[in-house]
Design an enzyme around this catalytic site. Structure first.
Site, PDB file in Angstrom:
ATOM      1  N   HIS A  82       0.858  -1.181   0.000  1.00  0.00           N
ATOM      2  CA  HIS A  82       0.000   0.000   0.000  1.00  0.00           C
ATOM      3  C   HIS A  82       0.892   1.228   0.000  1.00  0.00           C
ATOM      4  O   HIS A  82       1.907   1.267   0.691  1.00  0.00           O
ATOM      5  CB  HIS A  82      -0.895   0.021   1.246  1.00  0.00           C
ATOM      6  N   ASP A 161     -15.086   1.522   7.162  1.00  0.00           N
ATOM      7  CA  ASP A 161     -14.124   2.496   6.647  1.00  0.00           C
ATOM      8  C   ASP A 161     -14.787   3.400   5.617  1.00  0.00           C
ATOM      9  O   ASP A 161     -14.546   4.610   5.600  1.00  0.00           O
ATOM     10  CB  ASP A 161     -12.908   1.804   6.020  1.00  0.00           C
ATOM     11  N   ARG A 168     -15.005  11.708   7.697  1.00  0.00           N
ATOM     12  CA  ARG A 168     -13.738  12.391   7.998  1.00  0.00           C
ATOM     13  C   ARG A 168     -13.400  13.401   6.916  1.00  0.00           C
ATOM     14  O   ARG A 168     -12.904  14.498   7.181  1.00  0.00           O
ATOM     15  CB  ARG A 168     -12.602  11.361   8.126  1.00  0.00           C
ATOM     16  N   SER A 183      -7.772   2.821   9.047  1.00  0.00           N
ATOM     17  CA  SER A 183      -8.417   2.838   7.726  1.00  0.00           C
ATOM     18  C   SER A 183      -7.632   1.972   6.732  1.00  0.00           C
ATOM     19  O   SER A 183      -8.191   1.122   6.036  1.00  0.00           O
ATOM     20  CB  SER A 183      -8.493   4.297   7.247  1.00  0.00           C
ATOM     21  N   LYS A 187      -8.442  -2.441   5.673  1.00  0.00           N
ATOM     22  CA  LYS A 187      -8.691  -2.862   4.284  1.00  0.00           C
ATOM     23  C   LYS A 187      -7.679  -3.918   3.843  1.00  0.00           C
ATOM     24  O   LYS A 187      -8.001  -4.856   3.125  1.00  0.00           O
ATOM     25  CB  LYS A 187      -8.656  -1.640   3.359  1.00  0.00           C
TER      26      LYS A 187
HETATM   27  N1  URA Z   1      -5.978   6.541   2.785  1.00  0.00           N
HETATM   28  C1  URA Z   1      -6.865   5.713   3.377  1.00  0.00           C
HETATM   29  O1  URA Z   1      -7.212   4.656   2.852  1.00  0.00           O
HETATM   30  N2  URA Z   1      -7.361   6.096   4.577  1.00  0.00           N
HETATM   31  C2  URA Z   1      -7.018   7.236   5.198  1.00  0.00           C
HETATM   32  O2  URA Z   1      -7.496   7.489   6.280  1.00  0.00           O
HETATM   33  C3  URA Z   1      -6.089   8.094   4.567  1.00  0.00           C
HETATM   34  C4  URA Z   1      -5.572   7.712   3.351  1.00  0.00           C
END
Ligand code: URA
Length: 431
Positions: A82, A161, A168, A183, A187
């Site tokens: 990621h 999320d 957010r 977050s 995932k």
């Molecule tokens: N990317 C994400 O997936 N979540 C966040 O909170 C910030 C960046």
């Protein structure tokens, strides 16, 4: 305790227990804790922070809000990476098929462009027919055929999320290490992985400008991942200039293909080798980082990684032969240096904003992306330039061209002395 009491506890600097966090998150997903209460909680978290126990509990609770990708019976080890995002970052397009060529399975759930950062899904969708809305069954089928898949999240994956991020985004509560960690990791945990590598970016084109902030996020994610059973390694990488030569959508797919054929820009290849080698060592597919780099290099230079990319694109419905060409800019598409000197700084976010103006990214969620716009860097940080020398070229149509030109013209600073340029990446344990 009611939701309001828990929010007050956090507001006053208290520590929430895993049960309290879970009650709030599951209540939010099921509608018994309301949006404005969670928005207030998120603000309390931004102001007070979450410690590692709370961050791990939040991640776990968010993961629990939905399903996970089932493990296949083929026994292949599953890995993913990621990145926190940047301009010209096409590493995923290269790394997923490269790891598949090393017989690892890569179920990469990816995202769209965010602000001035490009999105992997938007880049792939510049390949006509390429689908990024696969069901869980389709994900499994592409994974079996190509060894890698890059797609958007299914509705069932971490719904907490999706709901929390939307809140957010509009309440000024994105920048919190605890919330970002939960977050991202919830995932990735839903992909049922054996190992994860994180590319946490800092610099003028990154979501975190300061290296110290990126390092704090990287350390937190590298600590929370293993606590929840996911071996996680983080690197910090510089985003003080676009990665590679080009940024946009179709142009980035072309550059990724150059890298998949063993060529392409040196920084792109280097970052793929750095991230990939850490994964190979983590899952014991290679005895050392040097061996891992050798194996990855071979898979790039032999065309095996490109074969996997072609298999993935075909399995997801894409027609690579129909990839659009870069749009030739109207008159004035080259930005030239006003003076002789050195490329001392690049406002990379401004370049990302220029691409958005051209239609290569979104100002609103509903905007349609123009796949053929973008830019090509003709210089890199530290290069010596002379007055009148072209610094970058825009790929553009009339839409947004004047504004993009204005942004790009102001983005490259030329000074008398060459700048100090640190390493492209470093392991997060280094500080
Ligand atoms: N990317 C994400 O997936 N979540 C966040 O909170 C910030 C960046």
């Amino acid at each position: 305790m009611h939701a309001a009491g828990l929010i007050e506890k956090k507001r006053d600097g208290g520590k929430l227990s895993p049960e309290e966090i879970d009650a709030l998150i599951q209540g939010f997903v099921h509608g018994t804790v309301l949006d404005y209460q969670i928005a207030a909680l998120a603000m309390a978290i931004v102001c007070r922070g979450l410690d590692i126990d709370e961050t791990a509990a939040l991640t776990q609770s968010m993961l629990k809000s939905g399903g996970v990708l089932p493990r296949l019976t083929d026994g292949a080890l599953r890995v993913d990476k990621h990145s926190t995002g940047g301009v010209g970052d096409k590493v995923s397009l290269v790394l997923a098929p490269l790891l598949a060529a090393c017989d690892l399975a890569v179920p990469m759930i990816s995202g769209r462009g965010l602000g001035t950062s490009g999105g992997t899904l938007d880049k792939l969708e510049s390949i006509p027919g390429f689908r990024t809305d696969l069901s869980a069954d389709e994900i499994a089928s592409v994974l079996c055929r190509a060894g890698c898949v890059i797609t958007g999240a299914t509705a069932d994956l971490v719904p907490a999320d999706r709901k929390l991020y939307a809140l957010r985004d509009v309440t000024g509560t994105v920048p919190s290490i605890g919330l970002i960690t939960a977050s991202i990791l919830s995932k990735k945990l839903a992909e049922s992985l054996d190992a994860l590598v994180l590319d946490v970016k800092w610099g003028s084109g990154a979501f975190m400008r300061r290296r110290e902030d990126a390092a704090a996020l990287a350390r937190t994610m590298a600590e929370v991942g293993p606590r929840l059973g996911l071996p996680t390694h983080a690197i910090l990488s510089q985003m003080n200039q676009p990665l590679g030569r080009v940024a946009g959508n179709a142009v980035e797919v072309r550059e990724a293909i150059e890298a998949l054929r063993g060529g392409g820009p040196a920084d792109l290849r280097e970052l793929c080798l750095a991230l990939g080698s850490r994964l190979l060592v983590q899952v014991r597919r290679a005895p050392s980082l040097d061996e891992a780099r050798r194996e990855l290099s071979t898979r790039l230079d032999s065309g095996q990684a490109m074969e996997r990319f072609e298999q993935m694109v075909a399995a997801q419905g894409g027609d690579l032969a129909a990839l659009p060409a870069a749009a030739p800019a109207p008159q004035g598409g080259e930005i030239c240096s006003g003076r002789t000197g050195f490329v001392a700084a690049i406002d990379t976010a401004a370049l990302g904003a220029a691409i958005v103006q051209l239609g290569g990214g979104r100002l609103q969620v509903t905007d349609r992306i123009d796949p053929s716009v973008g830019l090509e860097m003709l210089v890199r940080l530290g290069d010596a330039v002379v007055a009148g020398q072209p610094l970058l070229r825009l790929f553009a149509r009339e839409r947004g061209f004047a504004e993009a030109r204005r942004l790009a013209s102001g983005a490259i600073v030329i000074s008398d002395a060459p700048p100090h340029i640190g390493p492209l990446w470093e392991d997060c344990r280094d500080g």
